[in-house]
Design a protein around this motif. Structure first.
Motif, PDB file in Angstrom:
ATOM      1  N   GLN A 952       0.820  -1.203   0.000  1.00 12.86           N
ATOM      2  CA  GLN A 952       0.000   0.000   0.000  1.00 12.86           C
ATOM      3  C   GLN A 952       0.859   1.261   0.000  1.00 12.86           C
ATOM      4  O   GLN A 952       0.540   2.252  -0.676  1.00 12.86           O
ATOM      5  CB  GLN A 952      -0.929  -0.011   1.221  1.00 12.86           C
ATOM      6  CG  GLN A 952      -2.001  -1.090   1.164  1.00 12.86           C
ATOM      7  CD  GLN A 952      -2.806  -1.176   2.445  1.00 12.86           C
ATOM      8  OE1 GLN A 952      -2.252  -1.068   3.534  1.00 12.86           O
ATOM      9  NE2 GLN A 952      -4.114  -1.372   2.309  1.00 12.86           N
ATOM     10  N   TYR A1003     -11.986  -4.783   0.100  1.00 15.08           N
ATOM     11  CA  TYR A1003     -12.052  -4.603  -1.350  1.00 15.08           C
ATOM     12  C   TYR A1003     -10.690  -4.074  -1.804  1.00 15.08           C
ATOM     13  O   TYR A1003      -9.854  -3.665  -0.990  1.00 15.08           O
ATOM     14  CB  TYR A1003     -13.181  -3.648  -1.739  1.00 15.08           C
ATOM     15  CG  TYR A1003     -13.183  -2.344  -0.980  1.00 15.08           C
ATOM     16  CD1 TYR A1003     -12.365  -1.284  -1.357  1.00 15.08           C
ATOM     17  CD2 TYR A1003     -14.017  -2.185   0.128  1.00 15.08           C
ATOM     18  CE1 TYR A1003     -12.356  -0.099  -0.653  1.00 15.08           C
ATOM     19  CE2 TYR A1003     -14.016  -0.994   0.838  1.00 15.08           C
ATOM     20  CZ  TYR A1003     -13.177   0.044   0.443  1.00 15.08           C
ATOM     21  OH  TYR A1003     -13.166   1.208   1.146  1.00 15.08           O
ATOM     22  N   PHE A1004     -10.479  -4.078  -3.081  1.00 15.42           N
ATOM     23  CA  PHE A1004      -9.195  -3.639  -3.598  1.00 15.42           C
ATOM     24  C   PHE A1004      -9.025  -2.132  -3.410  1.00 15.42           C
ATOM     25  O   PHE A1004      -9.964  -1.369  -3.629  1.00 15.42           O
ATOM     26  CB  PHE A1004      -9.051  -3.988  -5.078  1.00 15.42           C
ATOM     27  CG  PHE A1004      -9.060  -5.470  -5.322  1.00 15.42           C
ATOM     28  CD1 PHE A1004      -8.211  -6.302  -4.620  1.00 15.42           C
ATOM     29  CD2 PHE A1004      -9.906  -6.024  -6.256  1.00 15.42           C
ATOM     30  CE1 PHE A1004      -8.212  -7.670  -4.839  1.00 15.42           C
ATOM     31  CE2 PHE A1004      -9.911  -7.384  -6.481  1.00 15.42           C
ATOM     32  CZ  PHE A1004      -9.066  -8.219  -5.768  1.00 15.42           C
ATOM     33  N   PRO A1005      -7.830  -1.708  -3.032  1.00  7.30           N
ATOM     34  CA  PRO A1005      -7.609  -0.272  -2.775  1.00  7.30           C
ATOM     35  C   PRO A1005      -7.663   0.552  -4.057  1.00  7.30           C
ATOM     36  O   PRO A1005      -7.477   0.041  -5.167  1.00  7.30           O
ATOM     37  CB  PRO A1005      -6.190  -0.257  -2.172  1.00  7.30           C
ATOM     38  CG  PRO A1005      -5.539  -1.504  -2.669  1.00  7.30           C
ATOM     39  CD  PRO A1005      -6.625  -2.533  -2.773  1.00  7.30           C
ATOM     40  N   ASP A1006      -7.904   1.868  -3.874  1.00 10.23           N
ATOM     41  CA  ASP A1006      -7.951   2.772  -5.020  1.00 10.23           C
ATOM     42  C   ASP A1006      -6.616   2.803  -5.764  1.00 10.23           C
ATOM     43  O   ASP A1006      -6.569   3.145  -6.949  1.00 10.23           O
ATOM     44  CB  ASP A1006      -8.306   4.192  -4.558  1.00 10.23           C
ATOM     45  CG  ASP A1006      -9.759   4.284  -4.097  1.00 10.23           C
ATOM     46  OD1 ASP A1006     -10.557   3.429  -4.525  1.00 10.23           O
ATOM     47  OD2 ASP A1006     -10.077   5.203  -3.320  1.00 10.23           O
ATOM     48  N   PHE A1008      -5.112   0.588  -7.003  1.00  4.85           N
ATOM     49  CA  PHE A1008      -5.111  -0.322  -8.146  1.00  4.85           C
ATOM     50  C   PHE A1008      -5.198   0.431  -9.477  1.00  4.85           C
ATOM     51  O   PHE A1008      -4.951  -0.139 -10.526  1.00  4.85           O
ATOM     52  CB  PHE A1008      -6.277  -1.306  -8.026  1.00  4.85           C
ATOM     53  CG  PHE A1008      -5.894  -2.619  -7.398  1.00  4.85           C
ATOM     54  CD1 PHE A1008      -5.032  -2.654  -6.314  1.00  4.85           C
ATOM     55  CD2 PHE A1008      -6.400  -3.810  -7.887  1.00  4.85           C
ATOM     56  CE1 PHE A1008      -4.676  -3.872  -5.735  1.00  4.85           C
ATOM     57  CE2 PHE A1008      -6.045  -5.029  -7.316  1.00  4.85           C
ATOM     58  CZ  PHE A1008      -5.179  -5.055  -6.234  1.00  4.85           C
ATOM     59  N   ILE A1009      -5.549   1.695  -9.417  1.00  4.14           N
ATOM     60  CA  ILE A1009      -5.656   2.487 -10.645  1.00  4.14           C
ATOM     61  C   ILE A1009      -4.325   2.591 -11.371  1.00  4.14           C
ATOM     62  O   ILE A1009      -4.275   2.836 -12.575  1.00  4.14           O
ATOM     63  CB  ILE A1009      -6.194   3.906 -10.314  1.00  4.14           C
ATOM     64  CG1 ILE A1009      -6.626   4.613 -11.589  1.00  4.14           C
ATOM     65  CG2 ILE A1009      -5.150   4.722  -9.553  1.00  4.14           C
ATOM     66  CD1 ILE A1009      -7.326   5.934 -11.318  1.00  4.14           C
ATOM     67  N   PHE A1029     -15.108  -4.994  -6.534  1.00  2.00           N
ATOM     68  CA  PHE A1029     -15.238  -3.607  -6.980  1.00  2.00           C
ATOM     69  C   PHE A1029     -15.607  -2.735  -5.775  1.00  2.00           C
ATOM     70  O   PHE A1029     -16.316  -3.203  -4.874  1.00  2.00           O
ATOM     71  CB  PHE A1029     -16.325  -3.482  -8.058  1.00  2.00           C
ATOM     72  CG  PHE A1029     -16.012  -4.254  -9.307  1.00  2.00           C
ATOM     73  CD1 PHE A1029     -15.130  -3.750 -10.248  1.00  2.00           C
ATOM     74  CD2 PHE A1029     -16.603  -5.485  -9.540  1.00  2.00           C
ATOM     75  CE1 PHE A1029     -14.849  -4.462 -11.396  1.00  2.00           C
ATOM     76  CE2 PHE A1029     -16.331  -6.198 -10.674  1.00  2.00           C
ATOM     77  CZ  PHE A1029     -15.444  -5.694 -11.616  1.00  2.00           C
ATOM     78  N   PRO A1030     -15.137  -1.469  -5.812  1.00  2.40           N
ATOM     79  CA  PRO A1030     -14.289  -0.857  -6.840  1.00  2.40           C
ATOM     80  C   PRO A1030     -12.838  -1.331  -6.717  1.00  2.40           C
ATOM     81  O   PRO A1030     -12.465  -1.901  -5.699  1.00  2.40           O
ATOM     82  CB  PRO A1030     -14.403   0.634  -6.534  1.00  2.40           C
ATOM     83  CG  PRO A1030     -14.624   0.680  -5.053  1.00  2.40           C
ATOM     84  CD  PRO A1030     -15.474  -0.519  -4.736  1.00  2.40           C
ATOM     85  N   GLY A1031     -12.056  -1.099  -7.715  1.00  3.90           N
ATOM     86  CA  GLY A1031     -10.644  -1.459  -7.727  1.00  3.90           C
ATOM     87  C   GLY A1031     -10.284  -2.338  -8.906  1.00  3.90           C
ATOM     88  O   GLY A1031      -9.375  -2.048  -9.668  1.00  3.90           O
ATOM     89  N   HIS A1034      -9.861  -1.171 -12.705  1.00  2.00           N
ATOM     90  CA  HIS A1034      -8.691  -0.426 -13.171  1.00  2.00           C
ATOM     91  C   HIS A1034      -7.718  -1.313 -13.949  1.00  2.00           C
ATOM     92  O   HIS A1034      -6.846  -0.799 -14.654  1.00  2.00           O
ATOM     93  CB  HIS A1034      -7.942   0.190 -11.980  1.00  2.00           C
ATOM     94  CG  HIS A1034      -8.735   1.212 -11.227  1.00  2.00           C
ATOM     95  ND1 HIS A1034      -9.316   2.305 -11.829  1.00  2.00           N
ATOM     96  CD2 HIS A1034      -9.046   1.305  -9.899  1.00  2.00           C
ATOM     97  CE1 HIS A1034      -9.945   3.033 -10.931  1.00  2.00           C
ATOM     98  NE2 HIS A1034      -9.808   2.446  -9.743  1.00  2.00           N
TER      99      HIS A1034
END
Length: 1176
Positions: A952, A1003-1006, A1008-1009, A1029-1031, A1034
């Motif tokens: 992270q 959930y997957f962290p932002d 991941f973008i 989702f979200p994540g 991306h």
């Protein structure tokens, strides 16, 4: 193209042996000293003009005729001198064995009892006869030759580490690769197999293109199995089936397996599978029946299976596919791409002289855009003066038409510039079949046996110069496809087909390869000038060795490349009289015949230098083998039944190379082996039954290579090893307290190089005397310290040149740990199993360190004992691990961070340093790790049983630039000129396994973008993960998604999620395993039209796959196992023409509905060819 006569190196050998014979007192006793001197003078006089004659024979037929007349007599002289020298040696040995004294020598001289009058008269007459023949031919010369002409100087560029992964092979072939892949995936066929012929002239890169496609990641994932076959020049179905079988069984030999069994095995291997088979280089396919016979064997593969064929012949492509399906025609490189390749190989650096560039481009155009020709000629011109370039263009190159499609004359231009000794080495390789994998070490031994190695002085060793000869030819592309060992030593190679054609052309009748399946015209290949012969696949029914010896009186080489079983039986009778038929043999290769006996007659081949009996089944060798007094190489590798060597093997005084590797039944070596004072290589690898080495092994004073890998696991080496000061390779050195070698035996072995493993089994050993610091040639050291040492291991500290250093075991001394930062050339370091180690020495400044592995370190809490200092020393910002590419932190349960006191930098102005080049990171079994340097440029990341926080922290990095190039790796914090980059935007593979300590990971962290390049994501045993989702949306490049054993994961059918699935248009494989809350796959998956495989295992409450799959036009495989609640198949499955494989296993409700003829779903799935519907 006419073959050439090369006699310079033969003459050198004759002159050398005559000089030694004259200086030997036996020559004086024999009364022929004067005649020997006259013969030497005659040969020396002829030798003076040979270099010019060999050069001019290409253009002047008169000179070639003269050389051919001279050839027979020169070889006759060589055989005679060799025989005379052998007799001298034997008589000297006999005198020594009888304990002669000076008085006895005088008596022998006076009485001439050792050399009766008849013998002296016979020898003198023979020498005079040869000299008269040479004089007559020399005096008959009607043309002028330059005396003392120097041969071509060989200039070879220095190879870089990556030389053999040749990027130039692929120049200009990107579009071709795309087109072949398109045909693989999209071509429409009536049958289940589609064939794609690639057609082009030799040297264009057909095989290279096929390899590019074969190794492509998408192709590798799409097809299974994948088979590669180099097709024999003679397209015989049985031979091709054998090659396919061996490819399917990964090289397993087919000696004892019937053709029917091989065919059955192949069918079983491909049954119901989409296979890819490459048939490389088909030549003489003359009728469609042959092809159909092979194709029928492969019909059991599933629809969509593909065969790629490479061939030079458009007619072969027409026979295979018919006139309706056009082949893929591979074109020559255009001028721009051709010049890029030429420029890369011909110049030391980018050329600035416009004159040489202009000449170079004219030469390049004459290469016809053929990569092999470009490589060969460009390499030949490397580092030569502009005048030589101009001369080559105006003279040799002017004879070649730019529009001539024949590649051989172009390649021969480079051959013509080789010195005589390299020409002979190259031509000799025509004895190998096309596509033969050549063992470099064995090739050098063959060259040595024939006297091809050119030595400049007495200090040079034939093995070393042979390797240099190989490198010289390799650099000029006469060899290719090189395999290297861990230290970049070349071990195996191949020849391009066109180079093989050239070798056969220039060798002519001197080197002949006989093929079993070629018409009887092969018999006519043998001429009186034939000296070297190989037999490919075996003798025909009517043949024996005697048939060949009638015409060729001076055969020096017989090699069996492969042999049929019936030929093996006939061979036995022929070998019994081999000494009468081929008395001048210097090389005999009987590898792979699996003979149970070796005939006594072999012991009478007094000229024999090289004997290859590898891959045979005899239990013992005949005692007569010790009579091979000239033998230099004896290869007995893989003679798995061999139980013992002859007791008197020590009589082979000239033996230099003895290979006993994989002689599994060999229990002991005879004591006399220590009398082989010229032995340089003794290979005992994988001799599992061998119990000990002879006590007096120290007497092998010239031994350079002692290979004992995987042999001496439980036994010791005898004392006295310290006297083998010439030793260069000692693969393993085991130390025990009570007996055997101690570490001080290594004191004077300062010529050791390559790799050395030292293992200390017991307590009480001291390192004193090991003296590893003096062993500057060692590249890799592996130390296993399993016992408590009595000192700090100071004498085990390696020289600073070391590149790979491994410390294993619980007790490495402090000196070993403390020395690592000083090893400035270190490329790889591994520390494993240290019992008390708390910190790792500071390694972050090592400039060349690429691989760092830390395993099983129970006491380590922090990697570095230093305080975190922003990587500043004396006010200067230093690079942080400037070259590190791979990092492994494995099973370090107490590891908390990289630096003590630095677990969190979020509330400070200090930022963590990052690895500027790290591409692969694996962290396993480090549950307390919460802080480490960042890793923004990774390509592969595997996290298992650790914390998510370092990942992270890296995702949150800002303002980073692209990874530094080789020219700007100055600092991990430098503002390099590279473009701005998002962290982990180069990541391709991510595995997150057993990460359940962070509640936020629902959930997957932002972040991941930033993972825009990710192709494979595996989420395993993450018990807190609830949503994708979200994540996930991306990951626009994602091709494979594996989710296993995530207890809380739900995949709800929400509209917002359905829209997000649409972003994953590269996803082709979805694997779901053990998801206890999964009721149905989300309907948003219908948006992922790229899906090719859906695999679902052990989802207990799964009730439905998808409502409808009509849109999944690419779906090829659907596998559902152990889903007891699954009740229905998706609508539209019957319309998926691409679906070729359906497996439903242990899903009782669904299986009931899929019963053949009676189940309600049977009409929907009956069209699927490969179905597996079982309840067990």
């Amino acid at each position: 193209m006419a073959w050439e006569v090369l006699l310079s190196s033969v003459a050198d050998v004759i002159i050398k042996q005559l000089g030694e014979a004259i200086e030997n007192e036996v020559a004086l006793l024999s009364g022929v000293e004067d005649e020997l001197q006259k013969l030497k003078d005659t040969v020396s006089t002829i030798k003076c003009v040979l270099a010019d004659a060999e050069k001019k024979q290409v253009q002047e037929e008169q000179i070639k005729t003269w050389l051919r007349r001279l050839e027979g007599v020169v070889y006759e002289a060589d055989d005679f001198v060799d025989e005379f020298s052998t007799d001298q040696t034997l008589r000297s040995q006999q005198e020594a064995m009888t304990g002669n004294t000076l008085a006895k020598k005088v008596r022998t001289f006076c009485c001439s009892t050792s050399f009766p009058l008849g013998f002296r008269h016979k020898m003198g007459r023979k020498i005079k006869d040869i000299r008269n023949k040479l004089d007559a031919i020399a005096n008959d010369r009607k043309f002028h030759l330059v005396t003392g002409l120097q041969e071509t100087e060989v200039v070879t560029a220095e190879w870089k580490d990556h030389s053999f992964q040749r990027e130039e092979d692929t120049i200009g072939r990107e579009d071709d690769k795309v087109e072949i892949k398109k045909r693989l995936f999209d071509m429409k066929t009536k049958e289940n197999i589609g064939v794609i012929p690639i057609v082009g002239v030799g040297g264009l890169g057909k095989t290279t293109l096929a390899q590019l496609v074969f190794n492509d990641e998408e192709v590798q994932r799409h097809f299974e199995p994948k088979l590669w076959v180099s097709v024999p020049k003679v397209f015989d179905l049985e031979l091709v089936v054998k090659e396919v079988f061996q490819s399917a069984r990964q090289g397993e030999r087919s000696t004892d397996i019937t053709l029917d069994q091989m065919q059955k095995d192949i069918r079983e291997k491909i049954k119901g599978k989409q296979f890819l088979l490459v048939l490389d280089d088909i030549w003489d396919l003359d009728n469609r029946e042959k092809w159909l016979s092979l194709e029928n064997l492969l019909r059991d593969g599933s629809s969509g299976s593909r065969i790629i064929v490479t061939t030079r012949d458009k007619e072969v492509a027409r026979i295979i596919n018919g006139p309706e399906e056009p082949p893929y025609i591979l074109e020559a490189l255009d001028d721009n791409k051709a010049w890029s390749l030429f420029e890369k190989l011909a110049f030391v650096q980018e050329p600035k002289d416009s004159i040489i560039v202009e000449i170079g481009k004219e030469i390049m155009k004459k290469c016809g855009g053929i990569p092999l020709v470009i490589r060969t000629i460009a390499s030949m011109l490397y580092s030569r003066h502009v005048d030589e370039w101009s001369s080559f263009k105006e003279k040799e190159l002017s004879t070649i038409s730019q529009y001539d499609k024949d590649i051989i004359p172009r390649l021969k231009l480079s051959y013509d510039h080789l010195p005589s000794h390299l020409k002979r080495c190259f031509a000799y390789c025509s004895l190998f079949p096309k596509n033969h994998i050549i063992d470099v070490k064995k090739l050098i031994n063959l060259w040595m046996a024939q006297g091809f190695i050119k030595l400049s002085n007495h200090q040079e060793r034939p093995e070393d110069m042979g390797y240099q000869h190989f490198t010289d030819l390799l650099y000029r592309s006469f060899f290719e496809k090189v395999v290297t060992d861990h230290f970049l030593n070349k071990t195996k190679c191949k020849m391009h087909d066109c180079m093989h054609d050239l070798a056969m052309s220039v060798a002519g009748p001197q080197c002949v390869m006989l093929n079993l399946n070629v018409a009887a015209a092969d018999d006519d290949k043998i001429e009186t000038t034939t000296h070297h012969m190989s037999i490919n696949f075996g003798l025909r029914d009517h043949q024996s060795f005697a048939d060949f010896s009638v015409r060729a009186k001076r055969i020096r080489t017989i090699l069996f490349n492969k042999c049929s079983y019936s030929s093996m039986l006939r061979l036995g009778n022929s070998l019994d009289k081999i000494d009468l038929q081929f008395k001048f043999l210097r090389t005999l290769g009987l590898s792979g015949l699996w003979r149970k006996t070796v005939p006594d007659s072999i012991g009478r081949l007094k000229h024999l230098r090289c004997l290859d009996l590898s891959f045979n089944s005899m239990k013992v060798l005949p005692e007569s083998i010790v009579n091979l007094h000239n033998l230099q190489t004896l290869d007995l590798s893989f003679c798995i039944s061999l139980e013992a060597l002859p007791d008197s093997i020590g009589r082979l005084k000239h033996l230099r190379y003895l290979d006993l590797s994989c002689c599994e039944s060999l229990e002991a070596l005879p004591d006399s082996i220590v009398n082989l004072h010229n032995l340089q290589t003794l290979d005992l690898t994988y001799c599992g039954s061998l119990e000990a080495l002879p006590v007096d092994i120290w007497k092998l004073v010239n031994l350079r290579h002692l290979y004992t890998g995987m042999t001496f696991e439980q036994i010791h080496l005898p004392r006295g090893l310290s006297q083998l000061t010439n030793l260069q390779a000692l693969t393993k050195f085991l130390v025990k307290a009570e007996h055997g070698s101690q570490l001080n035996e290594l004191r004077d072995l300062n010529n050791l190089r390559g790799h050395l493993t030292i293992r200390v089994h017991e307590d009480g050993i001291k390192s004193e005397g090991a003296n590893l610091k003096s062993k500057q040639h060692l590249q890799s050291i592996e130390l296993w310290i399993d016992g408590k040492m009595v000192d700090d291991c100071g004498d085990l500290v390696p020289h600073s040149n070391i590149k790979s250093f491994t410390l294993c075991g619980p007790y490495p001394g402090a000196a070993l740990l403390n020395c690592v930062p000083s090893l400035k050339n270190l490329v790889e370091f591994k520390l494993s199993g240290h019992k008390d180690c708390q910190y790792i020495a500071a390694l972050n400044h090592l400039p060349h360190l690429r691989v760092l592995q830390l395993w099983y370190l129970a006491a380590v809490e922090y990697i570095s004992s230093d305080e975190y200092d922003d990587n500043v020393v004396d006010g200067n910002l230093l690079p942080f691990f400037p070259s590190l590419q791979r990092l492994f932190l494995i099973d370090i349960p107490n590891l908390k961070g990289w630096w003590k006191g630095v677990e969190n930098t979020e509330n400070t102005s200090r930022s963590l340093p990052f690895f500027p080049c790290l591409s692969e990171l694996e962290i396993y079994g480090c549950p307390n790790l919460i802080c480490m340097p960042l890793f923004p440029y990774l390509q592969e990341l595997r996290l298992q049983g650790t914390r998510i926080k370092p990942f992270q922290q890296t995702l949150m990095m800002k303002n980073i630039v692209g990874p530094p190039t080789s020219s700007d790796k100055a600092s991990s914090s430098s503002s390099a000129s590279s473009a701005a980059l998002l962290p982990l935007s180069t990541l391709k593979i991510l595995t997150i396994d057993d990460i359940d300590d962070i509640h936020e990971l629902q959930y997957f962290p932002d972040g991941f973008i930033t993972l825009t390049s990710l192709k494979k994501l595996s989420i395993v045993n993450c018990s807190k993960l609830k949503y994708l989702f979200p994540g996930l949306h991306h990951l626009i490049s994602l091709q494979q998604l594996d989710i296993h054993d995530c207890k809380e994961l739900e995949m709800p059918n929400e509209d917002s999620d359905a829209i997000l699935w649409r972003h994953l248009q590269s996803l082709s494989i979805l694997s779901l395993y053990k998801l206890p809350k999964l009721v149905a796959l989300p309907e948003g998956l219908q948006q992922v039209t790229s899906l090719q495989e859906i695999i679902i295992f052990n989802c207990e409450i799964l009730e439905a796959v998808l409502e409808c799959v009509k849109s999944l036009k690419s779906l090829r495989r659907l596998v559902i196992k152990d889903c007891p609640s699954l009740m229905c198949l998706p609508e539209g499955i019957d319309g998926l023409t691409s679906l070729k494989n359906l497996e439903i296993v242990r899903c009782p409700i669904l299986l009931e509905k899929c019963l053949e003829d009676t189940g309600e779903y049977w009409p929907m799935i009956s069209h699927i060819k490969n179905r597996r519907l079982v309840d067990f």
